[in-house]
Design an enzyme around this catalytic site. Structure first.
Site, PDB file in Angstrom:
ATOM      1  N   GLU A  20     -12.289   3.206   4.793  1.00 26.69           N
ATOM      2  CA  GLU A  20     -11.356   4.155   5.406  1.00 26.69           C
ATOM      3  C   GLU A  20     -12.157   5.223   6.147  1.00 26.69           C
ATOM      4  O   GLU A  20     -11.877   5.548   7.299  1.00 26.69           O
ATOM      5  CB  GLU A  20     -10.475   4.788   4.337  1.00 26.69           C
ATOM      6  CG  GLU A  20      -9.461   5.771   4.893  1.00 26.69           C
ATOM      7  CD  GLU A  20      -8.596   6.398   3.813  1.00 26.69           C
ATOM      8  OE1 GLU A  20      -7.606   7.052   4.184  1.00 26.69           O
ATOM      9  OE2 GLU A  20      -8.886   6.238   2.612  1.00 26.69           O
ATOM     10  N   HIS A  39       1.523   4.835  -2.390  1.00 31.94           N
ATOM     11  CA  HIS A  39       1.069   5.712  -3.477  1.00 31.94           C
ATOM     12  C   HIS A  39       2.243   6.532  -4.000  1.00 31.94           C
ATOM     13  O   HIS A  39       2.884   7.266  -3.241  1.00 31.94           O
ATOM     14  CB  HIS A  39      -0.024   6.658  -2.979  1.00 31.94           C
ATOM     15  CG  HIS A  39      -1.303   5.985  -2.640  1.00 31.94           C
ATOM     16  ND1 HIS A  39      -2.349   5.870  -3.533  1.00 31.94           N
ATOM     17  CD2 HIS A  39      -1.714   5.363  -1.501  1.00 31.94           C
ATOM     18  CE1 HIS A  39      -3.357   5.228  -2.955  1.00 31.94           C
ATOM     19  NE2 HIS A  39      -2.991   4.910  -1.723  1.00 31.94           N
ATOM     20  N   HIS A  50      -9.885   0.951  -2.237  1.00 33.41           N
ATOM     21  CA  HIS A  50      -9.850   1.682  -0.964  1.00 33.41           C
ATOM     22  C   HIS A  50     -11.284   1.784  -0.431  1.00 33.41           C
ATOM     23  O   HIS A  50     -12.098   2.528  -0.979  1.00 33.41           O
ATOM     24  CB  HIS A  50      -9.290   3.090  -1.187  1.00 33.41           C
ATOM     25  CG  HIS A  50      -7.822   3.141  -1.413  1.00 33.41           C
ATOM     26  ND1 HIS A  50      -7.198   2.431  -2.407  1.00 33.41           N
ATOM     27  CD2 HIS A  50      -6.832   3.824  -0.751  1.00 33.41           C
ATOM     28  CE1 HIS A  50      -5.888   2.673  -2.360  1.00 33.41           C
ATOM     29  NE2 HIS A  50      -5.644   3.507  -1.376  1.00 33.41           N
ATOM     30  N   HIS A  58       0.855  -1.190   0.000  1.00 36.27           N
ATOM     31  CA  HIS A  58       0.000   0.000   0.000  1.00 36.27           C
ATOM     32  C   HIS A  58       0.891   1.240   0.000  1.00 36.27           C
ATOM     33  O   HIS A  58       1.146   1.855   1.022  1.00 36.27           O
ATOM     34  CB  HIS A  58      -0.926   0.004   1.221  1.00 36.27           C
ATOM     35  CG  HIS A  58      -2.023   1.016   1.121  1.00 36.27           C
ATOM     36  ND1 HIS A  58      -3.270   0.822   1.658  1.00 36.27           N
ATOM     37  CD2 HIS A  58      -2.067   2.235   0.528  1.00 36.27           C
ATOM     38  CE1 HIS A  58      -4.037   1.883   1.416  1.00 36.27           C
ATOM     39  NE2 HIS A  58      -3.316   2.755   0.739  1.00 36.27           N
TER      40      HIS A  58
END
Length: 260
Positions: free
Chosen positions: A216, A36, A213, A34
């Site tokens: 969250e 970005h 995702h 994970h």
């Protein structure tokens, strides 16, 4: 009695032990699932690229404080600045190479890297420029550090279902072996996963793995719909799953991986 020099030595020993432990933990081989790309750019690199590409930085008179923010809006403003500042193939090569070398320095041996093409497409950058630059950085980092990296282009859910399908088509039309799947990110609350069923079915049809995702900031139902409707094999974040014990147990039984 304990002298001040003894206390100082004890404190120094504790500090040294912490440093030794930190270094040993860094050396442990790791998998990073994970990460970005757009959120992993060094401030000095961002400033360099912004200047090179003539991006207005007047709103940020203290560049060293760029990554100090207290809320999502401020973060997104910085993320927008990043997207504007990365323009050509070499820019993408550089940020990818630096990101993976830094990961390798922390023990990463295998990395699956999210990147967000839509953020650059809106500034007139071609997808081919993005992917060719990123892949050049992947190959260079592998040659220098041995780190292995695979790529996950992420759908911007704020652009809607139709654009999500077009996005997957674009990826498939310019398919590269290092692209192993698709992701789904940005505003979860206003764009639940089931909206993107067609895009994820197209991804599966073309042999792409699926992750999203969810949970969250949204409810646990988003997590379950990403699994049941989108066919996701993995969930990014997914914290809300603890709000429903039945769903949590099912994820345990089915061995659904959560990247948290």
């Amino acid at each position: 009695t304990v002298s001040k020099s003894n206390i100082k030595q004890v404190r120094q020993n504790k500090c040294n032990n912490k440093i030794m432990l930190y270094e040993k933990l860094k050396q442990l081989p790791k998998t990073e699932l994970h990460l970005h790309l757009g959120g992993s750019i060094e401030i000095t690199t961002l400033v360099d690229l912004a200047r090179k590409n003539k991006v207005d930085m007047r709103a940020y008179p203290e560049p060293d404080k760029l990554y100090q923010y207290d809320n999502l809006v401020d973060f997104l403003n910085v993320f927008s600045l990043i997207s504007e500042s990365v323009k050509d193939e070499d820019d993408f090569r550089r940020i990818t190479y630096e990101c993976l070398c830094r990961s390798s320095g922390h023990g990463a041996r295998y990395v699956e890297l999210f990147f967000s093409p839509e953020e650059h497409l809106k500034h007139g950058v071609q997808y081919k420029t993005i992917i060719d630059g990123v892949l050049a950085g992947v190959q260079e980092a592998n040659a220098d550090t041995g780190v292995i990296c695979k790529l996950i282009p992420a759908i911007n859910r704020e652009l809607g279902a139709k654009r999500a399908v077009e996005f997957v088509e674009m990826i498939c039309d310019y398919r590269r072996d290092d692209i192993v799947g698709v992701g789904l990110d940005f505003d979860e609350m206003a764009n639940p996963p089931e909206v993107f069923e067609a895009a994820f079915k197209l991804a599966a049809k073309n042999g792409l793995r699926r992750t999203s995702h969810e949970g969250e900031v949204g409810p646990f139902t988003n997590v379950m719909n990403s699994i049941d409707v989108l066919g996701c094999e993995r969930v990014d974040h997914g914290y809300a799953i603890i709000d429903d014990m039945e769903s949590l147990q099912r994820c345990v039984d089915e061995q659904i991986l959560f990247t948290v």
